[in-house]
Design a protein around this motif. Structure first.
Motif, PDB file in Angstrom:
ATOM      1  N   GLN A 143     -73.501 -41.455  39.796  1.00 38.08           N
ATOM      2  CA  GLN A 143     -72.360 -42.323  40.082  1.00 38.08           C
ATOM      3  C   GLN A 143     -72.555 -43.709  39.449  1.00 38.08           C
ATOM      4  N   ASP A 144     -73.787 -44.224  39.522  1.00 40.04           N
ATOM      5  CA  ASP A 144     -74.084 -45.514  38.890  1.00 40.04           C
ATOM      6  C   ASP A 144     -73.810 -45.461  37.390  1.00 40.04           C
ATOM      7  N   ILE A 145     -74.278 -44.379  36.762  1.00 44.61           N
ATOM      8  CA  ILE A 145     -74.128 -44.258  35.311  1.00 44.61           C
ATOM      9  C   ILE A 145     -72.660 -44.120  34.931  1.00 44.61           C
ATOM     10  N   GLU A 146     -71.909 -43.301  35.684  1.00 38.32           N
ATOM     11  CA  GLU A 146     -70.490 -43.131  35.360  1.00 38.32           C
ATOM     12  C   GLU A 146     -69.734 -44.452  35.514  1.00 38.32           C
ATOM     13  N   SER A 147     -70.112 -45.255  36.502  1.00 41.02           N
ATOM     14  CA  SER A 147     -69.470 -46.564  36.677  1.00 41.02           C
ATOM     15  C   SER A 147     -69.712 -47.453  35.469  1.00 41.02           C
ATOM     16  N   LEU A 148     -70.943 -47.425  34.951  1.00 38.18           N
ATOM     17  CA  LEU A 148     -71.259 -48.231  33.760  1.00 38.18           C
ATOM     18  C   LEU A 148     -70.533 -47.699  32.535  1.00 38.18           C
ATOM     19  N   VAL A 149     -70.518 -46.382  32.375  1.00 37.93           N
ATOM     20  CA  VAL A 149     -69.872 -45.761  31.215  1.00 37.93           C
ATOM     21  C   VAL A 149     -68.390 -46.095  31.159  1.00 37.93           C
ATOM     22  N   THR A 150     -67.741 -46.086  32.305  1.00 32.02           N
ATOM     23  CA  THR A 150     -66.284 -46.300  32.359  1.00 32.02           C
ATOM     24  C   THR A 150     -65.905 -47.745  32.682  1.00 32.02           C
ATOM     25  N   LYS A 151     -66.883 -48.651  32.660  1.00 28.01           N
ATOM     26  CA  LYS A 151     -66.634 -50.056  33.016  1.00 28.01           C
ATOM     27  C   LYS A 151     -66.006 -50.134  34.403  1.00 28.01           C
ATOM     28  N   TYR A 152     -66.640 -49.403  35.327  1.00 22.32           N
ATOM     29  CA  TYR A 152     -66.211 -49.373  36.722  1.00 22.32           C
ATOM     30  C   TYR A 152     -64.749 -48.947  36.874  1.00 22.32           C
ATOM     31  N   GLY A 153     -64.383 -47.960  36.051  1.00 23.55           N
ATOM     32  CA  GLY A 153     -63.068 -47.343  36.150  1.00 23.55           C
ATOM     33  C   GLY A 153     -62.006 -47.968  35.285  1.00 23.55           C
ATOM     34  N   SER A 154     -62.296 -49.079  34.630  1.00 22.67           N
ATOM     35  CA  SER A 154     -61.277 -49.741  33.807  1.00 22.67           C
ATOM     36  C   SER A 154     -61.101 -49.081  32.440  1.00 22.67           C
ATOM     37  N   ASP A 155     -62.069 -48.252  32.033  1.00 22.02           N
ATOM     38  CA  ASP A 155     -61.961 -47.520  30.765  1.00 22.02           C
ATOM     39  C   ASP A 155     -62.031 -46.026  31.076  1.00 22.02           C
ATOM     40  N   GLN A 156     -60.889 -45.419  31.290  1.00 22.56           N
ATOM     41  CA  GLN A 156     -60.830 -44.004  31.651  1.00 22.56           C
ATOM     42  C   GLN A 156     -61.061 -43.149  30.402  1.00 22.56           C
ATOM     43  N   LEU A 157     -62.264 -42.607  30.281  1.00 18.75           N
ATOM     44  CA  LEU A 157     -62.641 -41.888  29.068  1.00 18.75           C
ATOM     45  C   LEU A 157     -62.160 -40.441  29.069  1.00 18.75           C
ATOM     46  N   VAL A 158     -62.089 -39.820  30.229  1.00 20.11           N
ATOM     47  CA  VAL A 158     -61.626 -38.434  30.295  1.00 20.11           C
ATOM     48  C   VAL A 158     -60.161 -38.390  29.850  1.00 20.11           C
ATOM     49  N   GLY A 159     -59.876 -37.566  28.857  1.00 16.33           N
ATOM     50  CA  GLY A 159     -58.539 -37.464  28.284  1.00 16.33           C
ATOM     51  C   GLY A 159     -58.324 -38.392  27.099  1.00 16.33           C
TER      52      GLY A 159
END
Length: 255
Positions: A58-74
């Motif tokens: 969960q920590d890593i996904e938050s960093l990857v997506t900029k805490y949800g501001s960059d939705q990468l899926v799709g």
């Protein structure tokens, strides 16, 4: 008038042209398909997750997506900056390395390696305590997980930013030798290092402090300490001495 035409030759040429066209179309389609495909899923792999618990998926996904501001899926892959994603993750200083890449199946793969601490440094200069890993890198403590490891203290660490210089190689060797020996790891709880590099050891059991000196001739000195614990203390008792020294070669001084 058609007798001069070689239909077999013409047919081969036409087949060759068609084949070239098909290959060109396939390459174009493949290239276009790769650049326009979308991220299907984020797959996170934490290499040493069973050894340390500083970060989780969960920590890593938050960093990857900029805490949800960059939705990468799709999101289209040609709009995803993999280098930038790696840099986002590495802002967490408990992470040693990060590789972001697109998998064949269309998932965005994030491979993570955490730092593995070998000791915790109690900073003498007002800075926050840090961990040190086997490479000599300092990294911050975690609110989630506290590693039960050797403590380091003393003026030696004042204003020190890492353990990577030539001067520190012997210290790292010493710490690693302690951690690799089950008895020493259980018995030695703290190393206090003076400004000049001399080491004193605080044991878990007993009222004594061990004067080790500089980290030279390390294995010989550790062997003398084992003689002290295996042969002297069982006879004299654990509370008999307040000071033990193996600083000088060939000697065990007990007071």
């Amino acid at each position: 008038m058609f007798r001069n035409f070689n239909f077999g030759k013409i047919g081969k040429v036409l087949l060759g042209v068609v084949a070239i066209c098909i290959i060109t179309l396939l390459i174009g389609f493949s290239s276009d398909s790769f650049s326009s495909n979308r991220c299907k899923k984020i797959e996170i792999n934490i290499k040493n997750a069973d050894q340390q618990f500083f970060v989780n998926n969960q920590d890593i996904e938050s960093l990857v997506t900029k805490y949800g501001s960059d939705q990468l899926v799709g999101k289209l892959y040609d709009k995803i900056d993999l280098r930038e994603i790696e840099q986002r993750v590495l802002r967490n200083k408990q992470i040693k390395s990060c590789q972001a890449f697109r998998g064949v199946e269309g998932n965005l793969n994030i491979d993570i390696e955490q730092h593995i601490p070998i000791a915790r440094i109690l900073m003498p200069d007002g800075r926050e305590d840090v961990y040190v890993d086997a490479d000599g890198s300092f990294f911050p403590l975690s609110d989630r997980y506290s590693a039960r490891i050797l403590l380091l203290s003393g003026e030696y660490f004042r204003n020190l930013s890492n353990f990577k210089s030539k001067r520190q190689e012997k210290n790292l060797q010493f710490i690693n030798l302690i951690n690799e020996d089950a008895f020493l790891k259980a018995q030695f709880t703290q190393l206090d290092i003076e400004k000049n590099g001399d080491i004193s050891i605080v044991p878990l059991v007993g009222n004594h402090v061990i004067e080790f000196g500089e980290p030279t001739n390390i294995e010989n000195r550790l062997n003398r300490l084992k003689v002290f614990y295996n042969q002297i203390l069982p006879v004299k008792g654990w509370d008999e001495f307040s000071h033990v020294s193996v600083k000088y070669d060939g000697q065990i001084v007990c007071k």
